[in-house]
Design a protein around this motif. Structure first.
Motif, PDB file in Angstrom:
ATOM      1  N   ARG A  78       0.845  -1.204   0.000  1.00 17.88           N
ATOM      2  CA  ARG A  78       0.000   0.000   0.000  1.00 17.88           C
ATOM      3  C   ARG A  78       0.884   1.260   0.000  1.00 17.88           C
TER       4      ARG A  78
ATOM      5  N   GLN B  44       3.233   4.037  -2.893  1.00 15.90           N
ATOM      6  CA  GLN B  44       3.191   5.511  -2.958  1.00 15.90           C
ATOM      7  C   GLN B  44       4.602   6.088  -3.146  1.00 15.90           C
TER       8      GLN B  44
ATOM      9  N   HIS C 290      -5.415   0.452  -1.265  1.00 13.69           N
ATOM     10  CA  HIS C 290      -6.571   1.349  -1.136  1.00 13.69           C
ATOM     11  C   HIS C 290      -7.383   1.186  -2.424  1.00 13.69           C
TER      12      HIS C 290
ATOM     13  N   ALA D 144      -9.875   2.402  -3.868  1.00 12.91           N
ATOM     14  CA  ALA D 144     -10.365   3.539  -4.652  1.00 12.91           C
ATOM     15  C   ALA D 144      -9.304   4.158  -5.563  1.00 12.91           C
ATOM     16  N   VAL D 145      -8.043   3.785  -5.350  1.00  9.93           N
ATOM     17  CA  VAL D 145      -6.961   4.471  -6.075  1.00  9.93           C
ATOM     18  C   VAL D 145      -7.069   4.287  -7.592  1.00  9.93           C
TER      19      VAL D 145
ATOM     20  N   HIS E  97      -7.075  -0.195   2.874  1.00 11.22           N
ATOM     21  CA  HIS E  97      -6.919   1.186   3.318  1.00 11.22           C
ATOM     22  C   HIS E  97      -7.994   2.038   2.668  1.00 11.22           C
TER      23      HIS E  97
ATOM     24  N   ARG F 176     -10.365   6.096   2.891  1.00 13.91           N
ATOM     25  CA  ARG F 176     -10.743   7.347   3.562  1.00 13.91           C
ATOM     26  C   ARG F 176     -11.982   7.149   4.447  1.00 13.91           C
ATOM     27  N   ALA F 177     -12.227   8.142   5.271  1.00 15.62           N
ATOM     28  CA  ALA F 177     -13.440   8.134   6.097  1.00 15.62           C
ATOM     29  C   ALA F 177     -14.599   8.544   5.193  1.00 15.62           C
ATOM     30  N   ALA F 178     -14.839   7.707   4.202  1.00 22.60           N
ATOM     31  CA  ALA F 178     -15.853   8.012   3.188  1.00 22.60           C
ATOM     32  C   ALA F 178     -16.633   6.741   2.887  1.00 22.60           C
TER      33      ALA F 178
ATOM     34  N   PHE G  73      -8.671   6.356   7.515  1.00 27.45           N
ATOM     35  CA  PHE G  73      -7.848   7.480   7.985  1.00 27.45           C
ATOM     36  C   PHE G  73      -8.568   8.802   7.780  1.00 27.45           C
ATOM     37  N   PHE G  74      -8.229   9.735   8.653  1.00 26.55           N
ATOM     38  CA  PHE G  74      -8.757  11.102   8.530  1.00 26.55           C
ATOM     39  C   PHE G  74      -7.756  12.040   9.195  1.00 26.55           C
TER      40      PHE G  74
ATOM     41  N   LYS H  67      -7.165  20.714   4.206  1.00 25.45           N
ATOM     42  CA  LYS H  67      -7.593  19.538   3.429  1.00 25.45           C
ATOM     43  C   LYS H  67      -9.111  19.459   3.362  1.00 25.45           C
ATOM     44  N   PHE H  68      -9.748  19.735   4.522  1.00 32.00           N
ATOM     45  CA  PHE H  68     -11.185  19.472   4.587  1.00 32.00           C
ATOM     46  C   PHE H  68     -12.056  20.711   4.747  1.00 32.00           C
TER      47      PHE H  68
ATOM     48  N   ARG I 108     -17.698  13.269  10.983  1.00 31.97           N
ATOM     49  CA  ARG I 108     -17.313  12.435   9.826  1.00 31.97           C
ATOM     50  C   ARG I 108     -16.616  11.155  10.287  1.00 31.97           C
TER      51      ARG I 108
ATOM     52  N   GLU J 173      -4.532  10.754  10.854  1.00 30.00           N
ATOM     53  CA  GLU J 173      -3.450  11.210   9.990  1.00 30.00           C
ATOM     54  C   GLU J 173      -2.930  12.532  10.562  1.00 30.00           C
TER      55      GLU J 173
HETATM   56  N1  COA Z   1     -11.411  10.962   4.583  1.00 32.00           N
HETATM   57  C1  COA Z   1     -12.459  11.400   3.838  1.00 32.00           C
HETATM   58  N2  COA Z   1     -12.324  12.128   2.723  1.00 32.00           N
HETATM   59  C2  COA Z   1     -11.057  12.453   2.388  1.00 32.00           C
HETATM   60  C3  COA Z   1      -9.948  12.068   3.105  1.00 32.00           C
HETATM   61  C4  COA Z   1     -10.151  11.291   4.245  1.00 32.00           C
HETATM   62  N3  COA Z   1      -9.126  10.866   4.947  1.00 32.00           N
HETATM   63  N4  COA Z   1      -8.840  12.548   2.527  1.00 32.00           N
HETATM   64  C5  COA Z   1      -9.238  13.225   1.449  1.00 32.00           C
HETATM   65  N5  COA Z   1     -10.582  13.176   1.361  1.00 32.00           N
HETATM   66  C6  COA Z   1     -11.406  13.739   0.344  1.00 32.00           C
HETATM   67  C7  COA Z   1     -11.048  15.166   0.066  1.00 32.00           C
HETATM   68  O1  COA Z   1     -11.715  16.000   0.976  1.00 32.00           O
HETATM   69  C8  COA Z   1     -11.511  15.302  -1.364  1.00 32.00           C
HETATM   70  O2  COA Z   1     -12.916  15.394  -1.338  1.00 32.00           O
HETATM   71  P1  COA Z   1     -13.715  16.377  -2.352  1.00 32.00           P
HETATM   72  O3  COA Z   1     -13.528  15.754  -3.705  1.00 32.00           O
HETATM   73  O4  COA Z   1     -15.106  16.280  -1.848  1.00 32.00           O
HETATM   74  O5  COA Z   1     -13.082  17.693  -2.195  1.00 32.00           O
HETATM   75  C9  COA Z   1     -11.123  13.950  -1.963  1.00 32.00           C
HETATM   76  O6  COA Z   1     -11.118  13.029  -0.866  1.00 32.00           O
HETATM   77  C10 COA Z   1      -9.705  13.896  -2.469  1.00 32.00           C
HETATM   78  O7  COA Z   1      -9.468  14.749  -3.515  1.00 32.00           O
HETATM   79  P2  COA Z   1      -8.781  14.244  -4.858  1.00 32.00           P
HETATM   80  O8  COA Z   1      -7.566  13.448  -4.608  1.00 32.00           O
HETATM   81  O9  COA Z   1      -8.637  15.431  -5.726  1.00 32.00           O
HETATM   82  O10 COA Z   1      -9.955  13.317  -5.315  1.00 32.00           O
HETATM   83  P3  COA Z   1     -10.109  12.175  -6.374  1.00 32.00           P
HETATM   84  O11 COA Z   1     -11.516  11.734  -6.232  1.00 32.00           O
HETATM   85  O12 COA Z   1      -9.626  12.554  -7.710  1.00 32.00           O
HETATM   86  O13 COA Z   1      -9.144  10.992  -5.894  1.00 32.00           O
HETATM   87  C11 COA Z   1      -8.193   9.284  -4.667  1.00 32.00           C
HETATM   88  C12 COA Z   1      -9.199  10.413  -4.662  1.00 32.00           C
HETATM   89  C13 COA Z   1      -8.084   8.774  -3.235  1.00 32.00           C
HETATM   90  C14 COA Z   1      -8.665   8.153  -5.562  1.00 32.00           C
HETATM   91  C15 COA Z   1      -6.825   9.798  -5.219  1.00 32.00           C
HETATM   92  O14 COA Z   1      -6.416  10.953  -4.507  1.00 32.00           O
HETATM   93  C16 COA Z   1      -5.758   8.748  -5.109  1.00 32.00           C
HETATM   94  O15 COA Z   1      -5.635   7.886  -5.948  1.00 32.00           O
HETATM   95  N6  COA Z   1      -4.962   8.793  -4.021  1.00 32.00           N
HETATM   96  C17 COA Z   1      -3.963   7.805  -3.689  1.00 32.00           C
HETATM   97  C18 COA Z   1      -4.132   7.320  -2.280  1.00 32.00           C
HETATM   98  C19 COA Z   1      -3.820   8.390  -1.275  1.00 32.00           C
HETATM   99  O16 COA Z   1      -3.864   9.577  -1.532  1.00 32.00           O
HETATM  100  N7  COA Z   1      -3.462   7.920  -0.112  1.00 32.00           N
HETATM  101  C20 COA Z   1      -3.058   8.708   1.002  1.00 32.00           C
HETATM  102  C21 COA Z   1      -2.745   7.750   2.057  1.00 32.00           C
HETATM  103  S1  COA Z   1      -2.244   8.529   3.546  1.00 32.00           S
END
Ligand code: COA
Ligand code: ZN
Length: 375
Positions: free
Chosen positions: A15, A19, A49, A51-52, A75, A77-79, A97-98, A108-109, A119, A139
């Motif tokens: 994971r 990165q 993760h 969703a990546v 892994h 997000r809190a989503a 994670f959040f 960020k938020f 959330r 986080e």
């Molecule tokens: N919990 C909830 N929501 C979160 C979050 C968390 N921990 N971290 C970020 N977000 C939200 C942001 O608020 C943003 O929301 P919005 O679109 O409503 O503004 C969105 O997630 C992230 O923005 P962005 O990266 O531009 O969105 P995306 O939809 O294009 O892509 C991912 C999201 C996750 C698919 C992409 O960023 C990715 O592939 N990331 C790789 C994994 C990663 O970043 N990991 C970090 C590990 S610590």
């Protein structure tokens, strides 16, 4: 030093390791790594993760279908959508994670503390209601106001999280600060505390060990320390320190360390530095004459770790730093019978060539011959 309770290792190579700038593992590579990490004996394997990207989603599915002893963690997000992915794939554990620091909340938020808590509560409860075992990660915990961090930890715990993880997301903690923050969270929570360190100041391993000293249960690592920017505590460093310094014996298969290192070097196309502990080319190579003389008699003189224990070999370098005994030892290895008086002459010649930093056996033999010395 003996730890009072169980220590666990979570490997995040698949994971967080992915990165690392420049790294993308194939599904097959991830499967091969997961199997070897399982044989090595890590307790948790972070699969990815979902969703990546489609390939990460597919790899989490494939990894989840493997029969492993280690617990599998996805892994996210809190989503709700990220939690739904994990439920759909059927991974038993999820790390939600959040970001909890003021920086995260604002930039960020753009949420208040109350909104952030809502959330977190919603996500953890949703994951729980859907049958997941949960690790909640704060986080940027290291830059989070401690009272708020405790509030977050207690909320996560009361909402059903099985673990609370502190992420030193930008690697800014010192070992002393780590101990303070981890001890506090351990005393405030009933669920086990995990630690996720980053190596930005080169303190990831020290901080991880410090967290364990302070009562953390589980430490995140990755093979070769891969991860965002300069990465995580390397698996080899943490485990070998636990065995050698802390007397922890979790039946880790230490002899697999070179194999894991080479696999990850090859899959990531990133070499370990020569001077990296345990896995680096120089980790068990001695150069200075005084060191070599002592090591020939008693390896522990200059070795804190036995090379055999981690399937490495001891080497000695011949160059201008070489001493008499080191050279005699080399000739004995080569089964060359060099007269003691001639050793000094050969040594003088070696020392007059500072540009040669590693005399190979063949070069030494040629040198002796060119000097007219019979062996
Ligand atoms: N919990 C909830 N929501 C979160 C979050 C968390 N921990 N971290 C970020 N977000 C939200 C942001 O608020 C943003 O929301 P919005 O679109 O409503 O503004 C969105 O997630 C992230 O923005 P962005 O990266 O531009 O969105 P995306 O939809 O294009 O892509 C991912 C999201 C996750 C698919 C992409 O960023 C990715 O592939 N990331 C790789 C994994 C990663 O970043 N990991 C970090 C590990 S610590
Ligand atoms: Zn990280």
């Amino acid at each position: 030093m003996i730890f009072p309770k169980q220590i666990e290792i979570l490997d995040s190579t698949l994971r967080e390791g992915e990165q690392t700038p420049g790294v993308s593992f194939s599904v097959d590579q991830k499967i091969a790594l997961a199997k070897r990490l399982d044989t090595f004996g890590v307790d948790f394997i972070e699969l990815g993760h979902p969703a990546v990207s489609p390939d990460v989603y597919e790899s989490v599915e494939a990894l989840n279908s493997l029969s492993l002893n280690a617990f599998k963690v996805a892994h996210g997000r809190a989503a709700i959508s990220d939690i739904d992915d994990v439920v759909a794939i059927g991974v038993p554990w999820m790390g939600i994670f959040f970001g909890t620091s003021a920086l995260s909340l604002k930039h960020k938020f753009n949420v208040t503390k109350t909104e952030a808590l809502n959330r977190i509560e919603t996500a953890v409860k949703y994951g729980k209601d859907n049958g997941l075992k949960l690790r909640f990660t704060a986080e940027d915990a290291s830059r989070t106001d401690i009272d708020f961090l405790i509030q977050v930890g207690q909320l996560a715990q009361n909402s059903g999280a099985n673990r609370f993880s502190l992420a030193d997301t930008v690697g800014c903690l010192t070992p002393t600060q780590t101990k303070v923050i981890v001890s506090r969270m351990v005393s405030e929570l009933d669920i086990p505390v995990n630690i996720h360190c980053h190596n930005d100041f080169g303190m990831a391993t020290a901080n991880a060990l410090s967290a364990l000293e302070a009562g953390a249960r589980c430490v995140d690592v990755s093979v070769n320390g891969l991860g965002e920017r300069v990465g995580l505590p390397p698996l080899a460093e943490v485990v070998v320190a636990l065995v050698n310094i802390y007397d922890v014996n979790n039946n880790w298969n230490l002899s697999m360390i070179p194999e894991l290192t080479e696999m990850v070097q090859s899959f990531s196309k990133l070499d370990s530095n020569a001077n990296q502990p345990i896995v680096g080319k120089n980790a068990f190579t001695h150069k200075a004459g005084l060191h070599v003389k002592a090591v020939v008699k008693e390896p522990k003189s200059y070795e804190a770790i036995s090379p055999v224990s981690v399937k490495r070999k001891r080497h000695f370098i011949i160059d201008k730093y070489t001493g008499k005994v080191a050279l005699i030892n080399k000739f004995e290895d080569l089964e060359l019978n060099v007269h003691p008086e001639e050793i000094n002459i050969i040594l003088e010649e070696i020392k007059s060539h500072p540009e040669k930093v590693d005399w190979k056996d063949k070069e030494l033999i040629s040198l002796i011959k060119s000097m007219g010395i019979k062996v």
